[in-house]
Design an enzyme around this catalytic site. Structure first.
Site, PDB file in Angstrom:
ATOM      1  N   GLU A 172     -10.028   1.869   4.114  1.00 45.69           N
ATOM      2  CA  GLU A 172      -9.706   3.078   3.322  1.00 45.69           C
ATOM      3  C   GLU A 172     -10.996   3.676   2.734  1.00 45.69           C
ATOM      4  O   GLU A 172     -11.215   4.888   2.802  1.00 45.69           O
ATOM      5  CB  GLU A 172      -8.729   2.662   2.221  1.00 45.69           C
ATOM      6  CG  GLU A 172      -8.371   3.712   1.195  1.00 45.69           C
ATOM      7  CD  GLU A 172      -7.481   3.103   0.082  1.00 45.69           C
ATOM      8  OE1 GLU A 172      -6.432   2.513   0.402  1.00 45.69           O
ATOM      9  OE2 GLU A 172      -7.843   3.215  -1.109  1.00 45.69           O
ATOM     10  N   HIS A 216      -7.700  -3.625   4.557  1.00 42.87           N
ATOM     11  CA  HIS A 216      -7.096  -2.275   4.589  1.00 42.87           C
ATOM     12  C   HIS A 216      -7.833  -1.367   3.605  1.00 42.87           C
ATOM     13  O   HIS A 216      -8.202  -0.238   3.922  1.00 42.87           O
ATOM     14  CB  HIS A 216      -5.609  -2.368   4.229  1.00 42.87           C
ATOM     15  CG  HIS A 216      -4.970  -1.060   3.842  1.00 42.87           C
ATOM     16  ND1 HIS A 216      -5.186  -0.449   2.615  1.00 42.87           N
ATOM     17  CD2 HIS A 216      -4.145  -0.225   4.518  1.00 42.87           C
ATOM     18  CE1 HIS A 216      -4.526   0.690   2.558  1.00 42.87           C
ATOM     19  NE2 HIS A 216      -3.872   0.846   3.709  1.00 42.87           N
ATOM     20  N   ASN A 217      -8.061  -1.884   2.401  1.00 44.47           N
ATOM     21  CA  ASN A 217      -8.748  -1.061   1.401  1.00 44.47           C
ATOM     22  C   ASN A 217     -10.201  -0.798   1.793  1.00 44.47           C
ATOM     23  O   ASN A 217     -10.727   0.284   1.544  1.00 44.47           O
ATOM     24  CB  ASN A 217      -8.676  -1.732   0.028  1.00 44.47           C
ATOM     25  CG  ASN A 217      -7.332  -1.494  -0.639  1.00 44.47           C
ATOM     26  OD1 ASN A 217      -6.335  -1.265   0.043  1.00 44.47           O
ATOM     27  ND2 ASN A 217      -7.291  -1.546  -1.951  1.00 44.47           N
ATOM     28  N   LYS A 250      -4.712  -6.856   3.139  1.00 43.53           N
ATOM     29  CA  LYS A 250      -4.682  -5.698   2.224  1.00 43.53           C
ATOM     30  C   LYS A 250      -6.095  -5.375   1.740  1.00 43.53           C
ATOM     31  O   LYS A 250      -6.466  -4.207   1.607  1.00 43.53           O
ATOM     32  CB  LYS A 250      -3.752  -5.978   1.038  1.00 43.53           C
ATOM     33  CG  LYS A 250      -3.729  -4.870  -0.016  1.00 43.53           C
ATOM     34  CD  LYS A 250      -3.326  -3.531   0.574  1.00 43.53           C
ATOM     35  CE  LYS A 250      -3.047  -2.408  -0.390  1.00 43.53           C
ATOM     36  NZ  LYS A 250      -3.943  -2.102  -1.434  1.00 43.53           N
ATOM     37  N   SER A 257       0.824  -1.206   0.000  1.00 44.78           N
ATOM     38  CA  SER A 257       0.000   0.000   0.000  1.00 44.78           C
ATOM     39  C   SER A 257       0.856   1.253   0.000  1.00 44.78           C
ATOM     40  O   SER A 257       1.944   1.274   0.560  1.00 44.78           O
ATOM     41  CB  SER A 257      -0.930   0.026   1.220  1.00 44.78           C
ATOM     42  OG  SER A 257      -1.674   1.236   1.207  1.00 44.78           O
ATOM     43  N   LYS A 299     -12.079  -0.010  -7.959  1.00 40.56           N
ATOM     44  CA  LYS A 299     -11.524  -1.162  -8.674  1.00 40.56           C
ATOM     45  C   LYS A 299     -12.012  -2.458  -8.041  1.00 40.56           C
ATOM     46  O   LYS A 299     -11.859  -3.513  -8.628  1.00 40.56           O
ATOM     47  CB  LYS A 299     -10.000  -1.080  -8.695  1.00 40.56           C
ATOM     48  CG  LYS A 299      -9.514   0.021  -9.651  1.00 40.56           C
ATOM     49  CD  LYS A 299      -8.104  -0.192 -10.120  1.00 40.56           C
ATOM     50  CE  LYS A 299      -7.108   0.107  -9.051  1.00 40.56           C
ATOM     51  NZ  LYS A 299      -7.003   1.544  -8.775  1.00 40.56           N
TER      52      LYS A 299
HETATM   53  C1  6PG Z   1      -3.233   1.471  -1.562  1.00 41.59           C
HETATM   54  C2  6PG Z   1      -4.503   1.702  -2.315  1.00 41.59           C
HETATM   55  C3  6PG Z   1      -4.367   1.157  -3.696  1.00 41.59           C
HETATM   56  C4  6PG Z   1      -5.388   1.743  -4.634  1.00 41.59           C
HETATM   57  C5  6PG Z   1      -6.757   1.207  -4.445  1.00 41.59           C
HETATM   58  C6  6PG Z   1      -7.821   2.139  -4.938  1.00 41.59           C
HETATM   59  O1  6PG Z   1      -3.332   0.905  -0.496  1.00 41.59           O
HETATM   60  O2  6PG Z   1      -2.177   1.890  -2.043  1.00 41.59           O
HETATM   61  O3  6PG Z   1      -5.558   1.076  -1.672  1.00 41.59           O
HETATM   62  O4  6PG Z   1      -4.368  -0.228  -3.602  1.00 41.59           O
HETATM   63  O5  6PG Z   1      -5.355   3.115  -4.576  1.00 41.59           O
HETATM   64  O6  6PG Z   1      -6.816   0.025  -5.198  1.00 41.59           O
HETATM   65  O7  6PG Z   1      -8.965   1.427  -4.886  1.00 41.59           O
HETATM   66  P1  6PG Z   1     -10.265   1.796  -5.667  1.00 41.59           P
HETATM   67  O8  6PG Z   1      -9.908   2.015  -7.104  1.00 41.59           O
HETATM   68  O9  6PG Z   1     -11.106   0.600  -5.478  1.00 41.59           O
HETATM   69  O10 6PG Z   1     -10.777   3.045  -5.023  1.00 41.59           O
END
Ligand code: 6PG
Length: 475
Positions: A190, A186-187, A183, A129, A261
């Site tokens: 996020e 984590h997302n 991970k 990340s 994504k």
């Molecule tokens: C990270 C981010 C990275 C990416 C995400 C965005 O930890 O560096 O999470 O993995 O920015 O995939 O996710 P979305 O496109 O689903 O918002």
């Protein structure tokens, strides 16, 4: 001839920056890409940053690595990862380590690890990340895979990871798919964090009547306190940014449709499978989904709302700060609950405190707050939920009046705040002495004879609702 200590295949921006990070840390790094032009461009542009060993074929790439080989695959998650594995696996020797640093789905990682184990190749699914900047200057790294592989791989990864108070933001998070699982969560966190920040902005703008530069100032102030984090910091910068083409606040010229994504969606899908309530993450995923349903939104745009000329809500800034902090505690509590449940379900040994430690730097959710979580798990490694940690419980108690006021203000002003409202509902549900689930269960018994348990004695019961209304014990 110099042999590379590590190889990176897949030189799009993340792979390229990770390779440069290794080189800058003095590791001779083998680099390879499906199309050789990218490999050449990397060496032409950044060759003076360290020792790069460019290879045009997988065979040459593999031959340039010292043994056991350590190869990091940085390609788009999904079919491209399988294609690279198929291409490289026959070239590897027993004991070699293949690392997948993409955002793979953790069940794919389990499958890949099991398949490569047949060839005695050690497969390490790894969360990375921090975006492209993190890959270059120090990401947070979450490797899974065999523990003994980490003994060899760990020092290499730790040397390029971010570091906080001298501790690298990289640790073996658990066996096989655990790295990609954490991970994924984590997302999910996020997404929740971003949604709560977005709701704070929306409330300050449309309920309190502040303009973007004023809100930027509020976020900057918050970033000096307990909310200090990468996401708050970039939010202040975005809100201060003026669109050069129109002179409008930048936030006003960006189409209000949030894409994804898919890692947030995976988190929620998995939470449903595990039976873990993560409404904070789910609301964030659904809020993005709602934003994208433009037809639906256009059709509903004329529905009545509150008086648009209502006076702005005064003194909302401090209350929103407290609501945001409280809701953030709830979102993280849900994420850590899911990690604990996932670890139990899939048989991994995941240390929540160690995870909070490696999320303190490098990653998108990096924050002062993570240090508090680390301390909470240090004080009690078996904490049932972050909400009951003494420090967090005090913060929630101190915030709750304002939290309720903010949710009420949002409802009154017609500002959608599913993150704040959902977090408060979760908090109230967990602390409730009695939930209306009793009524739900009674309804299930009424229409489907699904039975119920009683508060006053053991056993399983059914009431013959449609017959004589008498209760019978069924088990
Ligand atoms: C990270 C981010 C990275 C990416 C995400 C965005 O930890 O560096 O999470 O993995 O920015 O995939 O996710 P979305 O496109 O689903 O918002």
């Amino acid at each position: 001839m110099v042999q590379a200590t590590v190889g990176v295949t897949g030189l799009a921006v993340m792979g390229r920056n990770l390779a440069r990070n290794f080189a800058r840390h003095g590791h001779p790094v083998a680099v390879h890409n499906r199309t050789a032009g990218r490999t050449r461009a990397l060496v032409d542009e950044f060759g003076d940053e360290g020792t790069f060993l460019p290879a045009e074929t997988p065979e040459a790439f593999v031959a340039s690595l010292e043994r056991p080989r350590k190869i990091i695959v940085m390609v788009k998650a999904g079919a491209p990862t399988d294609a690279v594995i198929e291409e490289f696996a026959p070239l590897l020797d027993p004991g070699d380590i293949l690392v997948d640093g993409g955002n793979a789905f953790f069940l794919d990682t389990r499958r890949r690890e099991a398949a490569l184990r047949q060839r005695e190749v050690r497969f390490v699914g790894t969360g990375v990340s921090g975006g492209e900047e993190g890959a270059l200057n120090g990401p947070s790294i979450m490797p899974g895979g065999p523990r003994e592989a980490y003994a060899e791989l760990g020092p290499l990864l730790e040397s390029v990871a971010a570091s906080v108070d001298g501790t690298p933001c990289c640790t073996h998070v658990g066996e096989e798919g655990a790295g990609h699982f954490v991970k994924m969560v984590h997302n999910g966190i996020e997404y929740a964090d971003m949604q709560l920040i977005a709701e704070s902005y929306d409330l300050l703008r449309h309920a309190a009547g502040l303009e973007p530069p004023e809100i930027a100032e509020v976020f900057r102030t918050w970033n000096d306190g307990r909310l200090e984090s990468y996401l708050i910091e970039i939010t202040a910068q975005i809100l201060d940014h003026v669109d050069p083409a129109t002179g409008q606040p930048f936030v006003d010229v960006v189409l209000d449709r949030a894409e994804q994504k898919g890692t947030g969606r995976w988190t929620v899908q998995n939470a449903l499978d595990l039976g873990v309530p993560v409404p904070g993450i789910a609301e964030a995923v659904f809020a993005r989904s709602v934003s994208g349903h433009t037809g639906l939104r256009a059709a509903a745009a004329g529905l009545p709302g509150p008086d648009p000329d209502a006076a702005p809500v005064l003194d909302l800034v401090g209350a929103v700060e407290r609501a945001l902090y409280a809701s953030k505690i709830v979102a993280y509590a849900q994420g850590f609950h899911q990690i604990e449940a996932g670890a139990a379900e899939y048989g991994w040994d995941v240390d929540a405190g160690a995870l909070a430690t490696i999320w303190r730097g490098g990653c998108i959710i990096r924050a002062r707050f993570l240090d508090r979580i680390r301390a909470a798990y240090e004080a009690d490694p078996h904490l049932p939920t972050l909400l009951t940690d003494t420090g967090f419980a005090d913060a929630l108690g101190g915030a709750q009046d304002d939290w309720r006021r903010v949710v009420a203000a949002a409802a009154r002003a017609g500002v959608p705040a599913p993150g704040f409202a959902g977090a408060l509902a979760y908090y109230d549900a967990l602390r409730a002495a009695r939930l209306p689930a009793a009524l739900t269960q009674a309804q299930r018994d009424y229409f489907g004879a699904h039975t119920y348990r009683r508060t006053d004695r053991g056993g399983v019961f059914h009431t013959r609702w449609a017959q004589d209304g008498a209760e019978e014990e069924t088990g």
